[in-house]
Write a protein that holds these residues in place. Structure first.
Motif, PDB file in Angstrom:
ATOM      1  N   VAL A  84      53.519  40.650  25.606  1.00  0.00           N
ATOM      2  CA  VAL A  84      54.080  39.357  26.007  1.00  0.00           C
ATOM      3  C   VAL A  84      53.969  38.337  24.876  1.00  0.00           C
ATOM      4  O   VAL A  84      54.463  37.222  24.999  1.00  0.00           O
ATOM      5  CB  VAL A  84      53.393  38.794  27.271  1.00  0.00           C
ATOM      6  CG1 VAL A  84      53.556  39.745  28.444  1.00  0.00           C
ATOM      7  CG2 VAL A  84      51.921  38.476  27.016  1.00  0.00           C
ATOM      8  N   LEU A 124      61.018  39.822  20.990  1.00  0.00           N
ATOM      9  CA  LEU A 124      60.105  39.724  22.129  1.00  0.00           C
ATOM     10  C   LEU A 124      60.849  39.693  23.452  1.00  0.00           C
ATOM     11  O   LEU A 124      60.376  40.269  24.447  1.00  0.00           O
ATOM     12  CB  LEU A 124      59.229  38.475  21.975  1.00  0.00           C
ATOM     13  CG  LEU A 124      58.167  38.256  23.050  1.00  0.00           C
ATOM     14  CD1 LEU A 124      57.231  39.462  23.171  1.00  0.00           C
ATOM     15  CD2 LEU A 124      57.372  36.987  22.763  1.00  0.00           C
ATOM     16  N   THR A 125      62.013  39.057  23.509  1.00  0.00           N
ATOM     17  CA  THR A 125      62.754  39.025  24.773  1.00  0.00           C
ATOM     18  C   THR A 125      63.102  40.435  25.241  1.00  0.00           C
ATOM     19  O   THR A 125      63.208  40.694  26.447  1.00  0.00           O
ATOM     20  CB  THR A 125      64.042  38.195  24.656  1.00  0.00           C
ATOM     21  OG1 THR A 125      64.910  38.769  23.676  1.00  0.00           O
ATOM     22  CG2 THR A 125      63.731  36.753  24.295  1.00  0.00           C
ATOM     23  N   LEU A 128      59.519  42.171  26.502  1.00  0.00           N
ATOM     24  CA  LEU A 128      58.787  41.606  27.639  1.00  0.00           C
ATOM     25  C   LEU A 128      58.894  42.489  28.877  1.00  0.00           C
ATOM     26  O   LEU A 128      59.976  42.997  29.201  1.00  0.00           O
ATOM     27  CB  LEU A 128      59.334  40.219  27.991  1.00  0.00           C
ATOM     28  CG  LEU A 128      58.947  39.043  27.107  1.00  0.00           C
ATOM     29  CD1 LEU A 128      59.736  37.804  27.522  1.00  0.00           C
ATOM     30  CD2 LEU A 128      57.447  38.775  27.202  1.00  0.00           C
ATOM     31  N   ALA A 132      57.270  39.581  33.562  1.00  0.00           N
ATOM     32  CA  ALA A 132      56.589  38.545  32.778  1.00  0.00           C
ATOM     33  C   ALA A 132      57.324  37.221  32.903  1.00  0.00           C
ATOM     34  O   ALA A 132      58.552  37.162  32.825  1.00  0.00           O
ATOM     35  CB  ALA A 132      56.499  38.960  31.318  1.00  0.00           C
ATOM     36  N   ARG A 134      57.191  34.655  30.839  1.00  0.00           N
ATOM     37  CA  ARG A 134      57.669  34.168  29.546  1.00  0.00           C
ATOM     38  C   ARG A 134      56.937  34.901  28.441  1.00  0.00           C
ATOM     39  O   ARG A 134      55.951  35.603  28.680  1.00  0.00           O
ATOM     40  CB  ARG A 134      57.435  32.664  29.419  1.00  0.00           C
ATOM     41  CG  ARG A 134      55.969  32.249  29.572  1.00  0.00           C
ATOM     42  CD  ARG A 134      55.810  30.744  29.512  1.00  0.00           C
ATOM     43  NE  ARG A 134      54.482  30.346  29.955  1.00  0.00           N
ATOM     44  CZ  ARG A 134      54.255  29.394  30.857  1.00  0.00           C
ATOM     45  NH1 ARG A 134      55.258  28.767  31.420  1.00  0.00           N
ATOM     46  NH2 ARG A 134      53.027  29.065  31.190  1.00  0.00           N
ATOM     47  N   GLY A 135      57.422  34.694  27.220  1.00  0.00           N
ATOM     48  CA  GLY A 135      56.760  35.228  26.053  1.00  0.00           C
ATOM     49  C   GLY A 135      56.240  34.108  25.166  1.00  0.00           C
ATOM     50  O   GLY A 135      56.580  32.935  25.351  1.00  0.00           O
ATOM     51  N   ARG A 176      65.326  35.040  29.184  1.00  0.00           N
ATOM     52  CA  ARG A 176      63.882  35.182  28.977  1.00  0.00           C
ATOM     53  C   ARG A 176      63.360  34.024  28.138  1.00  0.00           C
ATOM     54  O   ARG A 176      63.722  33.886  26.969  1.00  0.00           O
ATOM     55  CB  ARG A 176      63.531  36.502  28.268  1.00  0.00           C
ATOM     56  CG  ARG A 176      64.161  37.765  28.848  1.00  0.00           C
ATOM     57  CD  ARG A 176      63.933  37.923  30.351  1.00  0.00           C
ATOM     58  NE  ARG A 176      62.557  37.948  30.760  1.00  0.00           N
ATOM     59  CZ  ARG A 176      61.795  39.053  30.834  1.00  0.00           C
ATOM     60  NH1 ARG A 176      62.296  40.228  30.483  1.00  0.00           N
ATOM     61  NH2 ARG A 176      60.555  38.991  31.279  1.00  0.00           N
ATOM     62  N   VAL A 178      60.870  31.973  25.771  1.00  0.00           N
ATOM     63  CA  VAL A 178      59.826  32.228  24.773  1.00  0.00           C
ATOM     64  C   VAL A 178      59.388  30.887  24.203  1.00  0.00           C
ATOM     65  O   VAL A 178      60.224  30.048  23.840  1.00  0.00           O
ATOM     66  CB  VAL A 178      60.332  33.138  23.634  1.00  0.00           C
ATOM     67  CG1 VAL A 178      59.279  33.262  22.530  1.00  0.00           C
ATOM     68  CG2 VAL A 178      60.697  34.512  24.171  1.00  0.00           C
ATOM     69  N   HIS A 426      48.284  33.171  28.158  1.00  0.00           N
ATOM     70  CA  HIS A 426      48.290  34.221  27.145  1.00  0.00           C
ATOM     71  C   HIS A 426      47.024  34.110  26.300  1.00  0.00           C
ATOM     72  O   HIS A 426      46.799  33.081  25.651  1.00  0.00           O
ATOM     73  CB  HIS A 426      49.513  34.115  26.240  1.00  0.00           C
ATOM     74  CG  HIS A 426      50.799  34.439  26.920  1.00  0.00           C
ATOM     75  ND1 HIS A 426      52.024  34.396  26.277  1.00  0.00           N
ATOM     76  CD2 HIS A 426      51.081  34.834  28.193  1.00  0.00           C
ATOM     77  CE1 HIS A 426      52.984  34.734  27.123  1.00  0.00           C
ATOM     78  NE2 HIS A 426      52.431  34.998  28.296  1.00  0.00           N
TER      79      HIS A 426
END
Length: 469
Positions: A84, A124-125, A128, A132, A134-135, A176, A178, A426
């Motif tokens: 994440v 990252l999107t 994930l 999740a 968010r990142g 997504r 981030v 996180h």
């Protein structure tokens, strides 16, 4: 690992893969098999979080090749791993023989840093987990402190505006979200939370915030409660916490402590060192920060004979220079290797006449840019403890009589997650220094697992519940 805060917030606990030496995709996949999966098995969990560090060349490949990206995602899933968060502070070459200040390049005045960060967010999107929220991506705190004239500061600020716009566009495209967190670090343009408020305040809080590294906070002698309150008051969210410990020498004049510190003074990474004044003495202002550093929200600290001290919101200050143990005019103080004054467009300067540091109030932070500078006489050894930017394993004490700042990390976690509302979701254990310890471990996976267990136990002790898949 995932835990759940009493308010229902899922909290992700991971370890950072920048501990592993891998700068191509095959190398990353090999490290997942050799270390990350064994760490998960040691912990006896079905799912382990890993905060990936992906060097520039890897990110370029992943953005341009959907098959390569799918291969990484498949390997993560097959080994019971999830991502994440990405650590996008190092750009490349993090395990070269000598890294030192190169880790800050390119900085936020260069287009390459913006492009890399947005590319990391795009990768990252795709990585994930489906559930999740968010990142997060962590990055450097703008740049090393010198040189930092207004022109460079303005260039960086424009880049941050483009970063926020790019993240918003990416969310519209992928669905997504981030967030990017800037990580205050000793010696940089933003090394304290007060500087974070000054330099980063007013940014889009939905996209940008702070990556709070507990080691860095401790090295700067910041109080966790006050630091977090300062960020909250400025509307700067804590996007990510890096669970890390600094090394502390309570009595740096002790020969045993100096010998142990000497064994930590290795050539690869930068180990910024700080002390906090507690008594009378003399200090040479060679290499102190320039006028650009002398801005703050606390009481002004007197300047004499060229001294420029930065101010913190709690009234303490900081400066860089050379300690003279024998008083004004005394000898024995080694000069700091980096004498460039932050904020000065005129280049290096040297103030050769020592001043009585009684002009600086108790609580002032004195700093040098690397541990060898401190050991060579750059800091006083008899006026307070030294704290060293050396990420020490969370669960184990260093060589006596040194100790770690684990109690400060515990306080950071308690301030953020011990209350009725989760202040961060996180958490990344970031001990990248295993290979440069005086005695590197034979069982790295076992050491990482022990650190994660230590962090998990602190979190469950605050009332969080570990989730099982």
């Amino acid at each position: 690992m995932r835990l759940r805060h009493p308010d229902g917030t899922p909290v992700h606990l991971a370890y950072c893969s920048n501990v592993h030496q891998a700068e191509d995709l095959d190398g990353v996949l090999t490290q997942l098999a050799a270390y990350a999966e064994p760490v998960r098995e040691r912990l006896g969990v079905d799912r382990l979080g890993i905060g990936l560090w992906l060097a520039r060349d890897i990110v370029t490949e992943l953005v341009g090749d959907e098959r390569a990206l799918g291969r990484l995602k498949s390997e993560l899933g097959a080994r019971g791993l999830e991502t994440v968060t990405l650590n996008a502070f190092p750009y490349s070459g993090f395990h070269r023989e000598v890294v030192k200040k190169d880790v800050y390049l390119p900085d936020w005045t260069h287009q390459a840093r913006l492009d890399y960060t947005l590319d990391c967010a795009r990768v990252l999107t795709a990585l994930l987990p489906d559930d999740a929220r968010r990142g997060s991506v962590s990055t450097l705190p703008l740049a090393w402190r010198t040189p930092w004239p207004a022109e460079r500061a303005n260039t960086a600020r424009r880049a941050l505006d483009r970063l926020a716009a790019g993240l918003a566009a990416l969310e519209r495209e992928t669905g997504r979200p981030v967030r990017v967190g800037f990580e205050p670090e000793p010696g940089c343009v933003v090394e304290t939370t007060a500087q974070a408020v000054r330099e980063l305040g007013g940014l889009d809080p939905e996209r940008l915030g702070i990556c709070l590294d507990a080691c860095h906070l401790a090295v700067q002698f910041e109080d966790p409660g006050a630091a977090l309150a300062r960020l909250a008051a400025a509307g700067l969210p804590v996007v990510k916490v890096q669970a890390s410990c600094a090394v502390e020498a309570v009595d740096p004049a002790d020969p045993a402590a100096r010998a142990a510190l000497g064994r930590l003074a290795e050539p690869r990474f930068l180990h910024q060192t700080r002390t906090r004044l507690a008594a009378q003495g003399s200090w040479d202002a060679s290499g102190v920060r320039g006028e650009g550093a002398a801005r703050g929200v606390g009481p002004r600290i007197p300047r004499q004979r060229g001294v420029a001290a930065g101010e913190e919101a709690d009234g303490t200050g900081f400066a860089y220079g050379t300690w003279h143990p024998n008083g004004p005019g005394g000898s024995g103080g080694a000069r700091q290797s980096d004498r460039q004054p932050g904020g000065s467009p005129d280049g290096p300067r040297s103030v050769k006449t020592p001043i009585g540091y009684g002009a600086l109030p108790d609580g002032t932070i004195l700093g040098v840019d690397d541990l060898p500078d401190a050991l060579a006489g750059g800091l006083p050894a008899d006026r307070g403890p030294w704290r060293v930017h050396f990420h020490a394993p969370l669960h184990a004490e260093p060589e006596p009589p040194l100790r770690t700042t684990a109690s400060q990390l515990t306080a950071v976690l308690a301030e953020l997650l011990g209350g009725p509302v989760a202040g961060c979701d996180h958490i990344e254990v970031e001990t990248y220094t295993w290979s440069v310890l005086p005695r590197p471990p034979a069982d790295l996976a076992g050491g990482i697992a022990a650190e994660l267990a230590w962090a998990r136990d602190r979190l469950t002790g605050l009332g969080l519940k570990e989730e099982t898949s």
